[in-house]
Design an enzyme around this catalytic site. Sequence first.
Site, mmCIF file in Angstrom:
data_model
loop_
_atom_site.group_PDB
_atom_site.id
_atom_site.type_symbol
_atom_site.label_atom_id
_atom_site.label_comp_id
_atom_site.label_asym_id
_atom_site.label_seq_id
_atom_site.Cartn_x
_atom_site.Cartn_y
_atom_site.Cartn_z
ATOM 1 N N THR A 132 -4.558 -0.514 0.033
ATOM 2 C CA THR A 132 -4.079 0.032 -1.233
ATOM 3 C C THR A 132 -4.142 -0.995 -2.360
ATOM 4 O O THR A 132 -4.100 -2.205 -2.113
ATOM 5 C CB THR A 132 -2.613 0.487 -1.038
ATOM 6 O OG1 THR A 132 -2.055 0.831 -2.299
ATOM 7 C CG2 THR A 132 -1.737 -0.599 -0.430
ATOM 8 N N ASP A 133 -4.152 -0.490 -3.607
ATOM 9 C CA ASP A 133 -4.099 -1.399 -4.761
ATOM 10 C C ASP A 133 -2.695 -1.978 -4.957
ATOM 11 O O ASP A 133 -2.523 -2.932 -5.720
ATOM 12 C CB ASP A 133 -4.561 -0.681 -6.045
ATOM 13 C CG ASP A 133 -3.722 0.534 -6.428
ATOM 14 O OD1 ASP A 133 -2.798 0.898 -5.672
ATOM 15 O OD2 ASP A 133 -3.990 1.123 -7.497
ATOM 16 N N GLU A 134 -1.693 -1.389 -4.274
ATOM 17 C CA GLU A 134 -0.307 -1.848 -4.503
ATOM 18 C C GLU A 134 -0.090 -3.282 -4.036
ATOM 19 O O GLU A 134 0.890 -3.918 -4.430
ATOM 20 C CB GLU A 134 0.685 -0.923 -3.783
ATOM 21 C CG GLU A 134 0.603 0.496 -4.276
ATOM 22 C CD GLU A 134 1.870 1.311 -4.086
ATOM 23 O OE1 GLU A 134 2.920 0.741 -3.730
ATOM 24 O OE2 GLU A 134 1.810 2.520 -4.290
ATOM 25 N N TYR A 158 6.725 -1.290 1.453
ATOM 26 C CA TYR A 158 5.440 -0.666 1.803
ATOM 27 C C TYR A 158 4.285 -1.591 1.444
ATOM 28 O O TYR A 158 3.438 -1.909 2.296
ATOM 29 C CB TYR A 158 5.281 0.689 1.088
ATOM 30 C CG TYR A 158 3.847 1.180 1.056
ATOM 31 C CD1 TYR A 158 3.206 1.586 2.227
ATOM 32 C CD2 TYR A 158 3.109 1.210 -0.138
ATOM 33 C CE1 TYR A 158 1.880 2.022 2.211
ATOM 34 C CE2 TYR A 158 1.795 1.640 -0.168
ATOM 35 C CZ TYR A 158 1.182 2.039 1.008
ATOM 36 O OH TYR A 158 -0.135 2.456 0.987
ATOM 37 N N LYS A 162 1.505 -3.552 3.816
ATOM 38 C CA LYS A 162 0.052 -3.366 3.721
ATOM 39 C C LYS A 162 -0.625 -4.713 3.420
ATOM 40 O O LYS A 162 -1.701 -5.012 3.953
ATOM 41 C CB LYS A 162 -0.295 -2.348 2.630
ATOM 42 C CG LYS A 162 0.081 -0.913 2.948
ATOM 43 C CD LYS A 162 -0.646 -0.289 4.131
ATOM 44 C CE LYS A 162 -2.108 -0.056 3.890
ATOM 45 N NZ LYS A 162 -2.741 0.709 5.005
HETATM 46 P P1 NAD Z 1 -0.223 9.779 5.260
HETATM 47 O O1 NAD Z 1 1.192 9.298 5.297
HETATM 48 O O2 NAD Z 1 -0.521 11.116 4.680
HETATM 49 O O3 NAD Z 1 -0.821 9.788 6.740
HETATM 50 C C1 NAD Z 1 -0.609 8.741 7.643
HETATM 51 C C2 NAD Z 1 -1.038 9.214 9.036
HETATM 52 O O4 NAD Z 1 -0.850 8.133 9.952
HETATM 53 C C3 NAD Z 1 -0.233 10.391 9.569
HETATM 54 O O5 NAD Z 1 -1.091 11.361 10.133
HETATM 55 C C4 NAD Z 1 0.657 9.770 10.636
HETATM 56 O O6 NAD Z 1 1.002 10.670 11.677
HETATM 57 C C5 NAD Z 1 -0.215 8.625 11.131
HETATM 58 N N1 NAD Z 1 0.556 7.547 11.741
HETATM 59 C C6 NAD Z 1 1.668 6.932 11.216
HETATM 60 N N2 NAD Z 1 2.126 6.004 12.068
HETATM 61 C C7 NAD Z 1 1.270 6.002 13.138
HETATM 62 C C8 NAD Z 1 1.205 5.240 14.337
HETATM 63 N N3 NAD Z 1 2.106 4.280 14.614
HETATM 64 N N4 NAD Z 1 0.205 5.483 15.206
HETATM 65 C C9 NAD Z 1 -0.726 6.452 14.930
HETATM 66 N N5 NAD Z 1 -0.686 7.209 13.825
HETATM 67 C C10 NAD Z 1 0.290 6.976 12.932
HETATM 68 O O7 NAD Z 1 -1.030 8.640 4.529
HETATM 69 P P2 NAD Z 1 -2.278 8.745 3.530
HETATM 70 O O8 NAD Z 1 -1.778 8.963 2.167
HETATM 71 O O9 NAD Z 1 -3.280 9.650 4.119
HETATM 72 O O10 NAD Z 1 -2.803 7.233 3.598
HETATM 73 C C11 NAD Z 1 -3.735 6.834 4.602
HETATM 74 C C12 NAD Z 1 -4.044 5.362 4.434
HETATM 75 O O11 NAD Z 1 -4.572 5.125 3.127
HETATM 76 C C13 NAD Z 1 -2.818 4.457 4.552
HETATM 77 O O12 NAD Z 1 -3.197 3.293 5.240
HETATM 78 C C14 NAD Z 1 -2.443 4.145 3.103
HETATM 79 O O13 NAD Z 1 -1.808 2.899 3.013
HETATM 80 C C15 NAD Z 1 -3.801 4.130 2.456
HETATM 81 N N6 NAD Z 1 -3.851 4.479 1.024
HETATM 82 C C16 NAD Z 1 -3.243 5.632 0.569
HETATM 83 C C17 NAD Z 1 -3.358 5.973 -0.776
HETATM 84 C C18 NAD Z 1 -2.727 7.246 -1.326
HETATM 85 O O14 NAD Z 1 -2.725 7.436 -2.550
HETATM 86 N N7 NAD Z 1 -2.200 8.140 -0.497
HETATM 87 C C19 NAD Z 1 -4.062 5.137 -1.651
HETATM 88 C C20 NAD Z 1 -4.653 3.965 -1.147
HETATM 89 C C21 NAD Z 1 -4.548 3.664 0.192
HETATM 90 O O1 DAU Z 2 -1.572 3.071 -5.437
HETATM 91 C C1 DAU Z 2 -1.859 3.548 -4.153
HETATM 92 C C2 DAU Z 2 -0.600 4.090 -3.536
HETATM 93 O O2 DAU Z 2 -0.305 5.321 -4.191
HETATM 94 C C3 DAU Z 2 -0.691 4.309 -2.029
HETATM 95 O O3 DAU Z 2 -0.887 3.074 -1.402
HETATM 96 C C4 DAU Z 2 0.571 4.975 -1.493
HETATM 97 O O4 DAU Z 2 0.416 5.262 -0.114
HETATM 98 C C5 DAU Z 2 0.800 6.260 -2.251
HETATM 99 O O5 DAU Z 2 2.002 6.860 -1.834
HETATM 100 C C6 DAU Z 2 0.843 5.991 -3.760
HETATM 101 O O6 DAU Z 2 2.032 5.235 -4.112
HETATM 102 P P1 DAU Z 2 2.908 5.600 -5.400
HETATM 103 O O7 DAU Z 2 4.265 5.076 -5.215
HETATM 104 O O8 DAU Z 2 2.176 5.237 -6.646
HETATM 105 O O9 DAU Z 2 2.860 7.223 -5.264
HETATM 106 P P2 DAU Z 2 3.969 8.352 -5.509
HETATM 107 O O10 DAU Z 2 3.241 9.657 -5.497
HETATM 108 O O11 DAU Z 2 5.155 8.183 -4.638
HETATM 109 O O12 DAU Z 2 4.417 8.062 -7.019
HETATM 110 C C7 DAU Z 2 3.483 8.089 -8.085
HETATM 111 C C8 DAU Z 2 4.241 7.753 -9.357
HETATM 112 O O13 DAU Z 2 5.147 8.833 -9.653
HETATM 113 C C9 DAU Z 2 5.110 6.508 -9.244
HETATM 114 O O14 DAU Z 2 5.127 5.835 -10.485
HETATM 115 C C10 DAU Z 2 6.511 7.066 -8.940
HETATM 116 C C11 DAU Z 2 6.506 8.389 -9.675
HETATM 117 N N1 DAU Z 2 7.335 9.472 -9.086
HETATM 118 C C12 DAU Z 2 7.175 9.744 -7.762
HETATM 119 C C13 DAU Z 2 7.916 10.739 -7.159
HETATM 120 C C14 DAU Z 2 7.778 11.046 -5.689
HETATM 121 C C15 DAU Z 2 8.196 10.184 -9.875
HETATM 122 O O15 DAU Z 2 8.317 9.949 -11.095
HETATM 123 N N2 DAU Z 2 8.936 11.184 -9.281
HETATM 124 C C16 DAU Z 2 8.842 11.482 -7.952
HETATM 125 O O16 DAU Z 2 9.587 12.387 -7.481
#
Ligand code: NAD
Ligand code: DAU
Length: 353
Positions: A132-134, A158, A162
């Site tokens: 992730t970019d975080e 988190y 990562k």
């Molecule tokens: P998600 O939470 O939707 O899915 C995570 C999956 O991992 C689930 O299916 C869960 O059951 C599985 N999992 C969790 N713990 C596990 C374990 N111990 N063993 C096996 N499986 C397990 O997450 P996502 O949003 O699809 O993100 C996927 C990946 O991409 C993550 O590594 C996250 O850090 C990264 N990522 C997410 C975003 C985003 O915006 N969602 C952006 C950049 C990177």
């Molecule tokens: O940047 C990549 C990341 O983006 C991933 O690594 C994470 O897995 C993914 O969850 C996401 O993280 P964020 O914290 O940015 O996503 P989230 O959707 O939780 O929140 C997006 C923005 O919206 C953040 O500034 C918080 C805000 N927010 C979120 C929720 C859930 C609100 O204002 N209200 C809300 O109820």
Amino acid sequence: MILVTGGAGFIGANFILDWLRNGGDAVVNLDKLTYAGNAENLAALEGDSRYRFVCGDICDPALLQHLLAELQPQAIVHFAAESHVDRSIFGPGEFIRTNIEGTFTLLETARAHWGTLSATGREQFRFLHVSTDEVYGSLAPEDPPFTETTPYQPNSPYSASKASSDHLVRAYHHTYGLPTVTTNCSNNYGPYQFPEKLIPLVISNALAGKPLPIYGDGMNVRDWLYVGDHCAAIRSVLAGGRLGETYNIGGWNEMPNLTIVRTICTLLDELRPDAAGPHERLINFVKDRPGHDRRYAIDARKIERELGWRPAETFATGIAKTVRWYLDHAEWVAHIQSGAYREWVDKNYGQRQ
Ligand code: NAD
Ligand code: DAU
């Protein structure tokens, strides 16, 4: 074949569906099915001989050893993680376990397996770590976007977990020569995203006439990328990424949260008008997330220069597709909003009023 971890989650499921649609090799999906994992996401692959699901934990070395020996995958694409920042603030333990110990266990078993391969097998093998970019921390308004050399400065449990996993992957390449590549992507949105994250939460709350919670002043900025574009980027990195390198992936699409929420409201006003009035009336500013990062932005020029990847969707096209998908999949959302989901909503939002 390839081994995907966490393929029942949001991005993993989109990746597997796109991978097979694009004629990719067979996939084995190892997923623990936590609250975020949903086998329903891959229901379209039932009966497809190219797909197999294994329910299991990436922290289980015996299972991983067995799978790698049996499957002899060409690549591991590692998505499995705890992914929600707010949950990491309430309870970091699972994040440390899965994101750090899980990635370590996967690296260790991959390293042992890789050592048993022929010279050609070792050369062809890939360990692709999805991150992730975080990990880069938070930007001030005038700062340039994150590049691959921006120092790590994770701010939440988190992002710290990562960041740790990224460092382990880097070390396994540097020390043991394991053929790794890491991707650091910005915020994804699209089909199958769990409605704890901003965009699906706002769509489902708006449709239910519930408040749309905006943390703080709503001016936190994220760089939004349609999930299909992220999947295409991962395929490019798997095919041509240089070993030991990291690739930033982003949408060139910085937007404050309030703009995102207003855009969704406007789309819903057109597609599903509410007799009670415009959806924006539901916007509700609530107490901020502790340690809330102000701004993320990705410089995605390296992946474009080296691999020719650029996002295909604009935010306008991606968000319209996404809103329509949620309108067409009300049953999927209803299944997810089970007892455990409601408990999370009470816990996270109860203390923000
Ligand atoms: P998600 O939470 O939707 O899915 C995570 C999956 O991992 C689930 O299916 C869960 O059951 C599985 N999992 C969790 N713990 C596990 C374990 N111990 N063993 C096996 N499986 C397990 O997450 P996502 O949003 O699809 O993100 C996927 C990946 O991409 C993550 O590594 C996250 O850090 C990264 N990522 C997410 C975003 C985003 O915006 N969602 C952006 C950049 C990177
Ligand atoms: O940047 C990549 C990341 O983006 C991933 O690594 C994470 O897995 C993914 O969850 C996401 O993280 P964020 O914290 O940015 O996503 P989230 O959707 O939780 O929140 C997006 C923005 O919206 C953040 O500034 C918080 C805000 N927010 C979120 C929720 C859930 C609100 O204002 N209200 C809300 O109820």
